[in-house]
Scaffold this motif. Structure first.
Motif, mmCIF file in Angstrom:
data_model
loop_
_atom_site.group_PDB
_atom_site.id
_atom_site.type_symbol
_atom_site.label_atom_id
_atom_site.label_comp_id
_atom_site.label_asym_id
_atom_site.label_seq_id
_atom_site.Cartn_x
_atom_site.Cartn_y
_atom_site.Cartn_z
ATOM 1 N N VAL A 31 0.839 -1.181 0.000
ATOM 2 C CA VAL A 31 0.000 0.000 0.000
ATOM 3 C C VAL A 31 0.880 1.238 0.000
ATOM 4 N N GLU A 93 -4.956 0.023 -2.413
ATOM 5 C CA GLU A 93 -5.675 1.092 -3.108
ATOM 6 C C GLU A 93 -6.939 0.610 -3.791
ATOM 7 N N ASN A 548 -8.343 7.832 2.913
ATOM 8 C CA ASN A 548 -7.634 6.688 3.494
ATOM 9 C C ASN A 548 -8.198 6.160 4.811
#
Length: 567
Positions: A31, A93, A548
């Protein structure tokens, strides 16, 4: 969910952000998180807001922040951010999950997968004390110990001697968990367990400081000053039934990855108050399933819409020790009398789906989604009993009671006091008066009171939601084993217990499927210990400057990598 275990019926967003389960490998995905570099900040970090905070919502007060004793989703969500499990289930993602090192830097196991060794990373608690392997050992042992009465203890039955320790047959020192030194934790299992790593980020395996627990005793986890933390955040304010504030933990080993300085969690139960708070920008994220509000937010170009399918089941459950609901036919009548399609459309605005099984969608068995290959026991029960009143009359006769349903009064307890629950209770009242002809009463109370009453057996019918802690049918089905304190039905069925125990050790998914199908039939069709109502779907809206946050149903990433950009 209840995590345990009472996974409180959540009409708010924290359920999405902080649910638990699943497993994978660190190597499976990398990530790209916003991080500082030696030469300065990268473009993403340079552009983030100078003030990093979030305003979010909890729909109820956490029952306790004692990792062993709590069970509701509200406390689980807080613990997920203030304590560091051995591993975390993070997201790439593309929102694909992978298992990431957390409190443990790495781990290995012996050839048959029965002995696991975790290397505990160098880190400190929020008060500066070193985090040791002994803290994880103590936390696990305390969760299994009989005297703790941990509602989630059942999750740890794969550990050697866990069942005997939890029943009091063996001392906690006989549990297959020990510290080899300050940085090495060894866990021995009864047998190879396909889902073991999925347990390493559950609340019952969180680290606990023995000195702190002993210092505060029964008050541990009930107030701000009774806790220490080793996770990304610390709890810096707790105004009961009003607000909790999380603040970045400057002693956290991964503090450079944590951008948010504060997370303000307002406790708001009223649905319209939640919607208005999102509309006026006083909160940054919320769910909105009411059609008129959903349509309004869909048109707002400042909001991002996320449709989340949670592996959660909303359900009614019966106190099988009650003088009325000890009878299986009466329980079956109350399950068969629910018009789940109408309820899903009227009360849940067509968002949620009718539930005809206990295990929710998105739970896999081998390569298949369980619900696509298993029967629907509740649908079979309803189809075979178009007049559920006949079942009720039969059950009353079996109990030697007056068979006239109009002479029977029963009560459902609801763990919230807001208008939505009031409307829901009124709907249930009308439904049961119409379909069964009984006198049906509804009592509403705050969640902690409801939780306490259920634990004490002071109820007839309860209502709540539960979410799977990890991606396997056993995560839901093990909740109803007789040695689980997860859902307070008081129900015991030896064959059901046997099936769950067999499935926990069976590596062949075909055989496991057959065990699970038989168990679910006993639970819902033969005995009706509980009555699934709907499976949860959520429409989540967040402002576009929010980035996020963990959103996958099984992920435990929480707020760790969250940040705002362009507020």
């Amino acid at each position: 969910m209840r995590n345990k275990k009472f996974l409180a019926l959540s009409m708010a967003i924290l359920l999405i952000l902080l649910a638990v389960a699943g497993c994978g490998k660190k190597d499976d995905a990398v990530v790209d998180k916003p991080t500082d570099t030696a030469g300065g900040e990268n473009d993403e970090v340079a552009a983030i807001d100078s003030e990093q905070y979030l305003n979010l919502i909890l729909s109820a007060e956490p029952s306790t922040l004692d990792a062993s004793k709590g069970s509701d989703s509200y406390s689980n969500g807080i613990l997920n951010n203030v304590l560091e499990p051995l591993t975390r289930l993070e997201e790439d993602e593309n929102q694909a999950n992978f298992l990431a090192p957390a409190g443990a830097e790495n781990w290995e196991h012996n050839e048959d997968g029965t002995v696991w060794t975790f290397k505990i990373r160098d880190s400190v608690w929020s008060d500066g004390v070193k985090v040791r392997a002994q803290d994880y050992e103590y936390g696990i042992k305390r969760s299994v110990a009989k005297e703790t009465a941990a509602p989630y203890a059942y999750l740890l039955t794969p550990i050697k001697n866990a069942e005997k320790v939890n029943s009091g047959e063996l001392s906690v020192e006989e549990l297959g968990v020990k510290s080899l030194d300050d940085n090495t934790l060894e866990i021995t299992l009864e047998s190879p367990t396909p889902y073991f790593l999925s347990l390493t980020y559950q609340r019952v395996m969180l680290p606990q400081r023995e000195d702190i627990v002993e210092q505060y005793g029964d008050k541990y986890g009930s107030e701000l000053d009774t806790l220490v933390y080793n996770g990304p955040f610390t709890l810096t304010s707790w105004v009961h039934n009003s607000e909790l504030i999380l603040t970045k933990n400057e002693n956290y080993w991964g503090k450079d990855e944590v951008k948010l300085q504060n997370i303000n969690l307002k406790i708001i139960q009223d649905e319209n108050a939640v919607y208005n708070s999102l509309s006026n920008g006083s909160v940054d994220l919320a769910t909105a399933n009411k059609p008129e509000w959903k349509e309004k937010f869909m048109k707002d170009e400042n909001l991002t819409h996320l449709e989340v399918v949670n592996p959660n089941t909303f359900f009614m459950f019966f106190n099988t020790q009650d003088k009325v609901f000890k009878n299986a036919n009466i329980r079956k009548a109350f399950s068969a009398a629910i018009n789940r399609e109408e309820l899903a459309n009227v009360i849940f605005h067509g968002v949620h789906a009718p539930a005809y099984g206990w295990v929710p969608p998105n739970i896999n068995i081998g390569d298949d989604e369980y619900r696509t290959v298993a029967e629907s026991p509740v649908k079979k029960l309803a189809d075979e009993n178009p007049d559920p009143k006949a079942l009720l009359i039969k059950g009353l006769e079996e109990l030697g009671m007056d068979p006239d349903p109009s002479k029977l009064t029963v009560k459902i307890s609801l763990g919230a006091t807001d208008q939505w629950f009031r409307t829901f209770g009124e709907y249930l009242q009308q439904m049961y008066i119409k379909n069964l002809g009984v006198n049906f009463e509804v009592e509403q109370m705050e969640w902690p009171v409801f939780n306490s009453n259920v634990e004490e057996g002071d109820f007839q019918i309860g209502y709540m939601a539960w979410g799977a802690e990890f991606n396997d049918p056993i995560a839901m089905l093990s909740l109803l084993k007789s040695d689980s304190a997860a859902i307070g039905t008081g129900w015991v069925n030896p064959r059901y217990d046997e099936l769950i125990e067999l499935s926990a050790k069976e590596m062949d998914p075909v055989k496991r499927l057959e065990y699970f199908k038989e168990a679910e039939k006993i639970l819902l069709y033969d005995e009706a210990a509980l009555a699934p109502v709907v499976y949860q779907r959520l429409n989540v809206f967040q402002y576009k400057y929010v980035n996020n946050l963990g959103v996958t149903p099984f992920g435990t990433q929480g707020y760790k990598y969250g940040f705002t950009q362009g507020r």
